[in-house]
Design a protein around this motif. Sequence first.
Motif, PDB file in Angstrom:
ATOM      1  N   GLU A   1       0.825  -1.210   0.000  1.00 49.87           N
ATOM      2  CA  GLU A   1       0.000   0.000   0.000  1.00 49.87           C
ATOM      3  C   GLU A   1       0.852   1.250   0.000  1.00 49.87           C
ATOM      4  O   GLU A   1       0.633   2.179  -0.766  1.00 49.87           O
ATOM      5  CB  GLU A   1      -0.914   0.010   1.244  1.00 49.87           C
ATOM      6  CG  GLU A   1      -2.037  -1.026   1.195  1.00 49.87           C
ATOM      7  CD  GLU A   1      -2.914  -0.871  -0.023  1.00 49.87           C
ATOM      8  OE1 GLU A   1      -3.248  -1.896  -0.651  1.00 49.87           O
ATOM      9  OE2 GLU A   1      -3.241   0.288  -0.385  1.00 49.87           O
TER      10      GLU A   1
ATOM     11  N   LEU B   1       1.176   4.097  -2.914  1.00 54.80           N
ATOM     12  CA  LEU B   1       0.937   5.510  -2.621  1.00 54.80           C
ATOM     13  C   LEU B   1       2.131   6.352  -3.044  1.00 54.80           C
ATOM     14  O   LEU B   1       2.003   7.367  -3.729  1.00 54.80           O
ATOM     15  CB  LEU B   1       0.668   5.672  -1.117  1.00 54.80           C
ATOM     16  CG  LEU B   1       0.279   7.074  -0.667  1.00 54.80           C
ATOM     17  CD1 LEU B   1      -0.971   7.522  -1.410  1.00 54.80           C
ATOM     18  CD2 LEU B   1       0.006   7.083   0.842  1.00 54.80           C
ATOM     19  N   SER B   2       3.298   5.889  -2.617  1.00 55.05           N
ATOM     20  CA  SER B   2       4.520   6.621  -2.951  1.00 55.05           C
ATOM     21  C   SER B   2       4.719   6.741  -4.447  1.00 55.05           C
ATOM     22  O   SER B   2       5.056   7.809  -4.964  1.00 55.05           O
ATOM     23  CB  SER B   2       5.718   5.865  -2.377  1.00 55.05           C
ATOM     24  OG  SER B   2       6.240   6.540  -1.298  1.00 55.05           O
TER      25      SER B   2
ATOM     26  N   ARG C   1       2.271   9.208  -5.949  1.00 55.45           N
ATOM     27  CA  ARG C   1       2.664  10.593  -5.656  1.00 55.45           C
ATOM     28  C   ARG C   1       3.839  10.997  -6.534  1.00 55.45           C
ATOM     29  O   ARG C   1       3.864  12.075  -7.118  1.00 55.45           O
ATOM     30  CB  ARG C   1       3.046  10.718  -4.187  1.00 55.45           C
ATOM     31  CG  ARG C   1       1.874  10.868  -3.260  1.00 55.45           C
ATOM     32  CD  ARG C   1       2.248  11.788  -2.115  1.00 55.45           C
ATOM     33  NE  ARG C   1       3.311  11.186  -1.306  1.00 55.45           N
ATOM     34  CZ  ARG C   1       3.095  10.513  -0.166  1.00 55.45           C
ATOM     35  NH1 ARG C   1       1.882  10.383   0.293  1.00 55.45           N
ATOM     36  NH2 ARG C   1       4.108   9.996   0.486  1.00 55.45           N
TER      37      ARG C   1
END
Lengths: 322, 630
Positions: free
Chosen positions: B607, B611-612, B615
């Motif tokens: 997860e 997300l990283s 971004r």
Amino acid sequence: MVSVINTVDTSHEDMIHDAQMDYYGTRLATCSSDRSVKIFDVRNGGQILIADLRGHEGPVWQVAWAHPMYGNILASCSYDRKVIIWREENGTWEKSHEHAGHDSSVNSVCWAPHDYGLILACGSSDGAISLLTYTGEGQWEVKKINNAHTIGCNAVSWAPAVVPGSLIDQPSGQKPNYIKRFASGGCDNLIKLWKEEEDGQWKEEQKLEAHSDWVRDVAWAPSIGLPTSTIASCSQDGRVFIWTCDDASSNTWSPKLLHKFNDVVWHVSWSITANILAVSGGDNKVTLWKESVDGQWVCISDVNKGQGSVSASVTEGQQNEQ
Amino acid sequence: GKELDGEPTVTVRAVNSRKNQMCFDWGPGRLLVSNEPPSNKKEMCSCPFIYIIRKDVDRIDERLTGKIQKSQLVRVSKNYRSVIRACMEECTSVFAAKDPANGRQFSSQVSILSAMELIWNLCEILFIEVAPAGPLLLHLLDWVRLHVCEVDSLSADVLGSENPSKHDSFWNLVTILVLQGRLDEARQMLSKEADASPASAGICRIMGDLMRTMPILSPGNTQTLTELELKWQHWHEECERYLQDSTFATSPHLESLLKIMLGDEAALLEQKELLSNWYHFLVTRLLYSNPTVKPIDLHYYAQSSLDLFLGGESSPEPLDNILLAAFEFDIHQVIKECSIALSNWWFVAHLTDLLDHCKLLQSHNLYFGSNMREFLLLEYASGLFAHPSLWQLGVDYFDYCPELGRVSLELHIERIPLNTEQKALKVLRVCEQRQMTEQVRSICKILAMKAVRNNRLGSALSWSIRAKDAAFATLVSDRFLRDYCERGCFSDLDLIDNLGPAMMLSDRLTFLGKYREFHRMYGEKRFADAASLLLSLMTSRIAPRSFWMTLLTDALPLLEQKQVIFSAEQTYELMRCLEDLTSRRPVHGESDTEQLQDDDIETTKVEMLRLSLARNLARAIIREGSLEGS
């Protein structure tokens, strides 16, 4: 002249059937009818008991040291139909694997040349020969040759590793294509030569006939770079033969009688450079033989077993670890 | 023996009796290896003797004639003998000093050495020096004088006493001096007797004159053999006359001496005790009956001397047979008898080698070694390998066996116990110097395995690199990586950082090296480079799949940096990798166990990564969008 350099008191409680020095001649493994396998440190003329291995339920017939690159590994075989592989981990000897695939006494064990990997051949009175290959993580793969010898197989001995063709460096990670061979001797009075086929199956390549009674031991001589191959065999009939094959491809083996003894001959064993053959028999003697100028085999010594002296395996140093 | 070290010449002294290496038949003697280099040779070699000698002879070969060669060979032979003598002295001092209980042992050791020197000396005279008639006898006299040494102590006793001529052993001394042909000294003794008892002065003087005038070939003398023979004949007849005239009848001692000087066998045999052995008897007999004896006639005299001396009371011993064979010029028999009598190979190996240099050995076609010389050297060298430090000597000997030396060395060298790393390195050096790649590989593998079992991964890795063993290098690299996963850091950084071209040995090893490089780059803040490297490790498939999660996790800090490091393109790649990993589709070639574990932690990690990555992708797109072009 041969002289005794060490006498090891094994404290076995019954007959000793085999004694083998390890690769470096620093340790001695012995096995006996008392069901135990003992390991001694024999450096500098001493004898220190390192291990007393129990696990067999019957007389232990033979022991064999594996090549040191695999660690300290010893195989033993017994009347109890089992083959046990012992390993030294962190200074203690333990049972590493047990092979119970035979229906009768296992009489002989012999490790293959280290180039092939960790492979053990076992000959049994049930007539079969089994080949155990270590595949990693404690796993052993078994191949069995049934009815290798009718009545029983008494001895197995590997041929030295010879790479066919040239010995250029193989590309990394790839194994050269060795042709694996070994010899076996049985109660059918025969010596058989076995070869591994491309599909991994073992095929009988040759039958060597000359003995008139059970073949008790076979020993394939180490290679000294000559094109000849040599095998020694001994039998209940008191005879020891030296078999030579002049060319790997010709496949004709000719026997030469080394000597006829007055009693059963139990073991034959080659020195490291294959120039001396040690023979031990029921006449309680160990004799050393060498080939002379004119091709005759000459006895170069006589060591009487009974007189507190050790068998030829100690004085001859490292024997046929193959 | 001392531990031998690489290059410089080293003396190996006679070793103590505990190291039973080569045993002698004649007594409870033990190991004997003695190689004392001649002082003027500083050649590199851990085997001083045979190597140095060979260098000597090789050099000569290119130069001049047989004559020089022979004298060199004689010199070499004398060196050998001096070595044996040095050994005897060493034995004497070491053993006698230490332990009187060892007395019996050491005295038999010394007697064996003495016998060896005796034989060698005779071989030198007959085979190497090849002394012709005339000088032959002089050499034999020297030979006997060297080995029957009681004379000196007897002499000291007698001369040291107040009245030498009245000493109990006076006449024994004079007799033995005569037996040894030391007539000048004998004359001096007689003059003392003459002084002490004037009654016998007259006959003493006559005897003295006889002694003085005995014709003998002295070195540097220019007379021919024929001249010598003639003169000797005359002198002999003169002695005969004195005997007939009973000149010395009043002195039984002097009469006996006269008979000796006439070569009277019976008279000689009466002195058995003083002669002490048959070959002394032989030489004395020759001196006084046939001083110009030809070499080819020696054997006849030798055999009869032995028979007469033993007189049927005892039978010949091995030593006797060896000497007889030598007198018969039967070199092969000498070697054979020595081989049987001495279970030590040193003697026969070196003697045979020397004789081979004198071109004296016909080449027998032996299975082992093309000739007897090599055969014996192989035996000797093999014996050395059983010894913890003398194996290095064995190596050199094998080097000098052209036919089977190499293969014998190959077989033996792998059996040397590698107790210490230092020893292992020595052994490997020996193998590498001789391009014995198989042995190098085998030995390195053994060491590598041992290192792995003892968890010394760095050592294991360097051994497997030295062995050029790809499979093993992979195994060790895997262990390294596993360790890293468990502990979060690398061991043996130095080794991994400096792999150099060895990195190419195996894929896994390459990965290990590159992975470490990634960490280094990160440490040096070369983020862009680190990022590219990280990505390439996955896309080029060098990284094992099992490691991808770790790599992606390593990417996190790079993704979280203030500046954008991974480009959009790279981010897409990373995402693809992550999806690959999490899809749980069995990938060709990978086993089940290497798939992603369905673990809480793993899920959280995934997860976070997603997300990283998302971004970073956003930031990268924006950044690339706002630069000119794309």
